[in-house]
Design an enzyme around this catalytic site. Structure first.
Site, mmCIF file in Angstrom:
data_model
loop_
_atom_site.group_PDB
_atom_site.id
_atom_site.type_symbol
_atom_site.label_atom_id
_atom_site.label_comp_id
_atom_site.label_asym_id
_atom_site.label_seq_id
_atom_site.Cartn_x
_atom_site.Cartn_y
_atom_site.Cartn_z
ATOM 1 N N ASN A 85 -8.453 -1.779 -8.996
ATOM 2 C CA ASN A 85 -9.388 -0.971 -8.228
ATOM 3 C C ASN A 85 -9.125 -0.967 -6.719
ATOM 4 O OD1 ASN A 85 -10.190 -3.581 -7.782
ATOM 5 N ND2 ASN A 85 -12.367 -3.224 -8.139
ATOM 6 N N CYS A 86 -8.038 -1.558 -6.269
ATOM 7 C CA CYS A 86 -7.674 -1.564 -4.847
ATOM 8 C C CYS A 86 -7.144 -0.184 -4.462
ATOM 9 C CB CYS A 86 -6.609 -2.634 -4.595
ATOM 10 S SG CYS A 86 -5.884 -2.577 -2.951
ATOM 11 N N ASP A 87 -7.694 0.402 -3.404
ATOM 12 C CA ASP A 87 -7.286 1.737 -2.975
ATOM 13 C C ASP A 87 -5.808 1.821 -2.613
ATOM 14 O OD1 ASP A 87 -9.810 2.790 -3.373
ATOM 15 O OD2 ASP A 87 -10.427 2.549 -1.279
ATOM 16 N N LYS A 118 -3.789 1.834 -5.737
ATOM 17 C CA LYS A 118 -3.898 3.161 -6.367
ATOM 18 C C LYS A 118 -2.952 4.146 -5.700
ATOM 19 C CE LYS A 118 -8.729 2.794 -7.824
ATOM 20 N NZ LYS A 118 -10.091 3.285 -7.587
#
Length: 117
Positions: A11-13, A16
């Site tokens: 879930n780390c931007d 991603k």
């Protein structure tokens, strides 16, 4: 040539963005979620040996900011591996292992050079 491994948290931007970039460039890679797939100290030591502990340690994230000031004050090359094992979210993400070349963080221009695109 071994398949590159991208280490990070789903879930780390920034992770991603890196995954999206790799997918767009059709670069085959394996994703290793440091939370669910785990870490070992040898892995972290290799990253630190290659990239430097100051680069691997993320000092801008929430986990670092919430850390006891006394602990922050005494972080060094001698104890950072134990700290990162205890708090894997303090690893600057993503970490890319491309045939032993370790890249910490994501910059499209850096990945372009790394993959000769």
């Amino acid at each position: 040539m071994a398949e590159p491994i991208l280490y990070g948290i789903k879930n780390c931007d920034t992770v991603k963005k890196a995954r999206h970039w790799l997918d767009e460039q059709q670069v085959s890679y394996r994703f290793h979620d440091v939370r669910t797939d785990g870490l070992d100290s040898q892995m972290i030591e290799r990253w630190i040996t290659t990239a430097g502990w100051e680069k691997v340690l993320n000092k801008v994230g929430t986990t670092w900011r919430k850390l006891d000031p006394a602990v922050k004050e005494h972080v060094s090359a001698d104890n950072v591996v134990d700290l990162l094992m205890k708090y894997p979210t303090m690893i600057k993400r993503p970490v890319l292992d491309q045939n032993g070349t370790i890249t910490v963080g994501f910059r499209p221009d850096q990945y372009t050079l790394l993959f000769n695109l």
